[in-house]
Design an enzyme around this catalytic site. Structure first.
Site, PDB file in Angstrom:
ATOM      1  N   CYS A 286       0.834  -1.197   0.000  1.00 21.01           N
ATOM      2  CA  CYS A 286       0.000   0.000   0.000  1.00 21.01           C
ATOM      3  C   CYS A 286       0.874   1.253   0.000  1.00 21.01           C
ATOM      4  O   CYS A 286       0.574   2.228  -0.693  1.00 21.01           O
ATOM      5  CB  CYS A 286      -0.921  -0.013   1.222  1.00 21.01           C
TER       6      CYS A 286
ATOM      7  N   CYS B 295      -4.181  -1.257   6.080  1.00 17.30           N
ATOM      8  CA  CYS B 295      -4.138   0.085   5.517  1.00 17.30           C
ATOM      9  C   CYS B 295      -5.386   0.384   4.683  1.00 17.30           C
ATOM     10  O   CYS B 295      -5.716  -0.354   3.750  1.00 17.30           O
ATOM     11  CB  CYS B 295      -2.888   0.172   4.646  1.00 17.30           C
TER      12      CYS B 295
END
Length: 364
Positions: A102, A206
């Protein structure tokens, strides 16, 4: 670094860490532009998500310091790139880390393509530091080399989540609270009456907010029932709903009686999970294991004597690296390590766990 002549973008998440980042920059007389990266679940109506509250918090903090806030939609990039990476890995029986990718693909990737390219620096609330030294470049001319370095707070240090970023991403990264302890950040937030001063840290993946990881997997991969077998005896002791819901070293959430049971092996072809009974059996440990596709953050290869992490923990484990060529290494840990699983990132640091060289994927 003189920040007065730099164009700075701050990524506000709605959490206390990125909010204190903005305070630190404002305290220096700077007025950076703020951005909130919008992801959210693929189907808003299906899953509970905290993104609305996150955006409210980010908006309040940016207004407090007179900075504009822009919402950047990276929804499609997240689901196409990070989710694709995650599902491909777990389907193959591996243990991926979505948060690592991410950072590379979204926070310092898709955001950069959309807006970050307009700025000199991208400031985030990561607990990490950087430093520079000079090395001899082409034709023996000196050049500056930027290093990703650890935070003094070993519990919050996030260099392991940043160990797949590229050199150009690190060049633009700014970590204004990376030198602080978490307690200091909380104290600043409370002293400055930030709206999220007492807000709990996010514990999930995330951008996924309150979405449960197993629900995330089930949404894309469904269920695939199979046998749970005791490794030593070959005895069938239960059923599982899909090998992707279980990781090597796991000892909770098995739903088996007479525990504890540890996941020690997965046969993906036969869809069998092997477990071992007892406390920390030897089969759950590895001392020597290979890694592949080593990613050096700034082009510098690691030394022989290193420390490492294979998961997000405060401990840095001593080891030596044996180069195998073509980005492959054999890791020889000083002590057996619990729960080493293919697909995990082995994050490599110097012997003093100060500089992070990068990471490679644990293989079989």
């Amino acid at each position: 670094m003189n920040l007065n002549d730099k164009r700075i973008a701050v990524l506000l998440s709605g959490g206390v860490d990125s909010s204190v980042v903005l305070y630190e920059l404002a305290r220096q007389g700077l007025h950076p532009d703020c951005f909130y990266i919008k992801i959210g679940p693929e189907e808003e109506e299906e899953w509970d998500c905290s993104s609305e509250e996150d955006l409210e918090m980010a908006t309040a903090v940016s207004h407090k310091y007179g900075c504009k806030l822009e919402v950047i939609d990276c929804h499609r990039e997240y689901w196409d790139q990070v989710t694709q990476y995650t599902m491909d890995k777990v389907r193959a029986g591996l243990t991926p880390n979505p948060d690592v990718m991410c950072n590379r693909l979204i926070k310092f990737g898709a955001f950069h393509e959309k807006r970050g390219h307009d700025y000199d620096l991208i400031a985030t609330g990561h607990y990490a530091t950087t430093e520079e030294d000079c090395v001899l470049g082409e034709f023996s001319s000196p050049r500056k080399l930027k290093w990703l370095c650890t935070s003094p707070d070993p519990v919050k240090d996030q260099t392991d989540f940043l160990a797949q970023i590229y050199d150009w991403q690190l060049e633009k990264a700014l970590f204004p609270i990376g030198h602080m302890m978490k307690e200091e950040v909380r104290e600043i937030a409370e002293r400055e009456h930030l709206v999220n001063a007492k807000r709990k840290d996010s514990q999930g993946i995330c951008f996924l907010g309150k979405i449960n990881y197993n629900d995330y997997l089930r949404r894309y991969l469904g269920e695939l029932p199979g046998d749970v077998v005791e490794l030593e005896t070959g005895k069938l002791i239960g059923k599982h709903k899909g090998h992707w819901f279980h990781t090597i070293g796991q000892r909770k959430g098995m739903g088996l009686g007479g525990g504890p049971w540890f996941v020690v092996k997965k046969d993906i072809q036969q869809n069998i999970i092997y477990v071992s009974h007892g406390y920390d059996p030897e089969t759950a440990y590895k001392q020597d294991f290979p890694i592949m596709a080593f990613h050096s953050i700034n082009g510098q290869l690691p030394p022989t004597d290193i420390t490492l992490k294979i998961r997000h923990t405060p401990e840095f484990l001593p080891a030596t690296l044996e180069p195998q060529g073509d980005g492959r290494y054999m890791v020889h840990a000083a002590q057996p390590i619990h729960g080493v699983a293919p697909g995990q990132f082995c994050v490599v640091y110097d012997a003093h766990h100060h500089r992070c060289y990068g990471s490679g994927e644990i293989t079989v």
